[in-house]
Design an enzyme around this catalytic site. Structure first.
Site, PDB file in Angstrom:
ATOM      1  N   GLU A   1      -6.354  21.134 -19.919  1.00 46.22           N
ATOM      2  CA  GLU A   1      -6.158  21.938 -20.646  1.00 46.22           C
ATOM      3  C   GLU A   1      -7.141  23.045 -20.748  1.00 46.22           C
ATOM      4  OE1 GLU A   1      -7.123  18.850 -23.631  1.00 46.22           O
ATOM      5  OE2 GLU A   1      -5.180  17.585 -23.097  1.00 46.22           O
TER       6      GLU A   1
ATOM      7  N   GLU B   1      -1.660  13.639 -18.303  1.00 48.35           N
ATOM      8  CA  GLU B   1      -2.441  12.425 -18.778  1.00 48.35           C
ATOM      9  C   GLU B   1      -2.119  11.776 -20.707  1.00 48.35           C
ATOM     10  OE1 GLU B   1      -6.616  14.265 -20.203  1.00 48.35           O
ATOM     11  OE2 GLU B   1      -6.599  13.266 -21.710  1.00 48.35           O
TER      12      GLU B   1
END
Length: 516
Positions: free
Chosen positions: A254, A359
């Site tokens: 991220e 994820e």
């Protein structure tokens, strides 16, 4: 596999022809049940053998309590006239499957190791063995993330640009690595490990800390960026010493999180432009000149709403694109980003790069936080997202923590979430959530190398479906019914015949059959 009461369990007979073990169903006030397992008892789908041509298998999981309930039926020569027909269109060929799995975080490892040796083995068998759901993908965080109990990296000595003091930590050597080795020993095929880093050491970063808003100091091509690239190589070197090799790497978890002021846990900020240049000038050349040149490098590792823009910036540059193999996506804001305009658009622009789910977890939203033991809604959310991803060119899907405790941790910043397996250390048991079975409908049946093929439907339906031809030529159809009504249908595979089936309310159904 059937959900039975205690009285019914006592009456259970194990057939020599069908592998059935009673589920110890437990209710915790949610919409469905969990299945309790210990060292000596756990339901399992078992080995699945392809039926002879002319027969097919179905596996059903439902809110009502079925868990991979196996049935065998005959293919019919003629249509039953059922209003809804799903037609297999094998001439329409799409992406190949890599696989499915979860993440061996520090928290997952701690929870698994908190159980007795026998219960640990049972849990690992459920995920990785041929009798279990046959995960073949494991994400491995490089050093700490929020699902750790402390903040650390592998190079915390300031100004160690040569990484002379680089070393794995206790969480790797005594927790994650032994469990990864045990998982590989249980699996009938090589596991595809991929690694993601959350943060560089603080001394390499603009904010001097692992958490919060911060990026690498300097510019791509500079000493900080080159050191961070070499950190990846050293990680692969150290794990290789433990006989663990990695199929893939991401460019970092991220990257947009590290651009957020006061971000609460480990992050390293990149824009698509700085990620592009770091790959072109530092990470790409470092991998190319190392023993790991064939390791698959995935960019983004963040929300799909960033596509296709992020891919255009990175893959539009030949100097970066030459080192990249795929694009990793997280599921957290999928409801804001339609799959067709993000995933399919990106695939159409860059078809030579694979898309991969890196994820996902439930319980992350503050409106519905933490663990929900027995939540069928969360199982449906998983199945819906996986089917949508697969139907838009994604080649694999990775759950987050393999196992969490009853609180949804440990997590040093108290960012508690849910997991397909929840560990109850005090009772030395673990609970297989409905989401575990949701994952199983894909991981157990969609072998690596399976290719998605087309389907068409005769009328509008509430059913969501995806179809694949496996490497052995057999076929799989996975159907999700999120409605309150049973849906009867027939599947038509022209060379084979008609497969009559019904999807109960709130259910997941997998059909498996030989085509020749």
């Amino acid at each position: 596999v059937y959900v039975l009461t205690n009285a019914q369990q006592k009456e259970l007979l194990v057939s020599a022809r069908v592998y059935i073990i009673a589920i110890a169903a437990r209710t915790f006030g949610q919409s469905s049940t969990v299945c309790e397992c210990n060292a000596t008892h756990c339901d399992s789908v078992g080995l699945v053998r392809l039926p002879a041509v002319g027969n097919f298998l179905t596996f059903l999981s439902s809110q009502a309590g079925s868990r991979l309930q196996k049935e065998q039926a005959q293919v019919q020569r003629n249509s039953s006239g059922t209003a809804l027909r799903i037609t297999l269109v094998p001439m329409q060929k799409y992406q190949h499957v890599k696989g499915f799995g979860g993440a061996m975080t520090d928290a997952a490892a701690m929870n698994i190791l908190s159980l007795s040796d026998g219960t640990q083995d049972q849990l690992l068998r459920q995920y990785f063995s041929p009798e279990g759901i046959e995960y073949n993908v494991i994400r491995v965080p490089m050093a700490s993330c929020d699902f750790s109990t402390r903040l650390y990296t592998y190079a915390d000595s300031p100004n160690d640009y040569s990484l002379l003091n680089f070393s794995l930590r206790e969480e790797d050597v005594h927790m994650k690595i032994p469990l990864l080795q045990r998982a590989q020993a249980l699996s009938s095929r090589p596991l595809a490990l991929f690694a993601s880093a959350w943060s560089a050491p603080g001394w390499l970063k603009t904010n001097g800390a692992l958490i919060g808003k911060g990026s690498l100091k300097g510019k791509p091509g500079g000493k900080e960026h080159k050191t961070w690239a070499q950190y990846y190589i050293r990680f692969l070197d150290e794990y290789k010493k433990h006989n663990l090799s990695f199929w893939g790497l991401t460019t970092g978890n991220e990257p947009t999180a590290g651009k957020m002021t006061n971000y609460s846990f480990q992050a390293l900020g990149f824009t698509p432009e700085t990620q592009r240049d770091w790959i072109a000038l530092d990470l790409g050349p470092a991998l190319h000149s190392s023993p790991y040149a064939k390791t698959r490098l995935m960019i983004l590792d963040d929300q799909r709403l960033l596509l296709p823009y992020w891919a255009k910036v990175v893959l539009g540059d030949i100097h970066a694109a030459r080192y990249v193999h795929g694009i990793g996506v997280h599921w957290y804001w999928d409801h804001l980003a339609p799959a067709k305009i993000t995933l399919t658009t990106t695939h159409n622009l860059y078809p030579e790069y694979f898309l991969f789910g890196t994820e996902a977890c439930s319980g992350w939203n503050k409106l519905d936080p933490g663990v929900r033991l027995g939540s069928w809604e969360r199982a449906e959310a998983y199945a819906h997202d996986i089917i949508e991803d697969l139907n838009n060119y994604v080649s694999g899907w990775t759950d987050w923590n393999l196992a969490l405790n009853l609180e949804g941790g440990p997590n040093w910043v108290k960012n508690f979430v849910d997991s397909p397996i929840i560990v109850n250390q005090r009772s030395d048991v673990f609970y297989k959530q409905p989401a575990f079975y949701s994952m199983a409908h894909f991981s157990k049946f969609l072998w690596e190398g399976s290719q998605r093929v087309g389907v068409s439907v005769s009328q509008h339906t509430d059913l969501e479906s995806t179809a694949f031809i496996r490497p052995d030529g057999s076929a799989v159809l996975i159907v999700l019914n999120r409605s309150d009504a049973e849906v009867t249908f027939e599947l038509w595979d022209q060379p084979v015949g008609f497969l009559p089936a019904a999807a109960p309310p709130h259910s997941i159904l997998t059909l498996l059959w030989a085509r020749s």
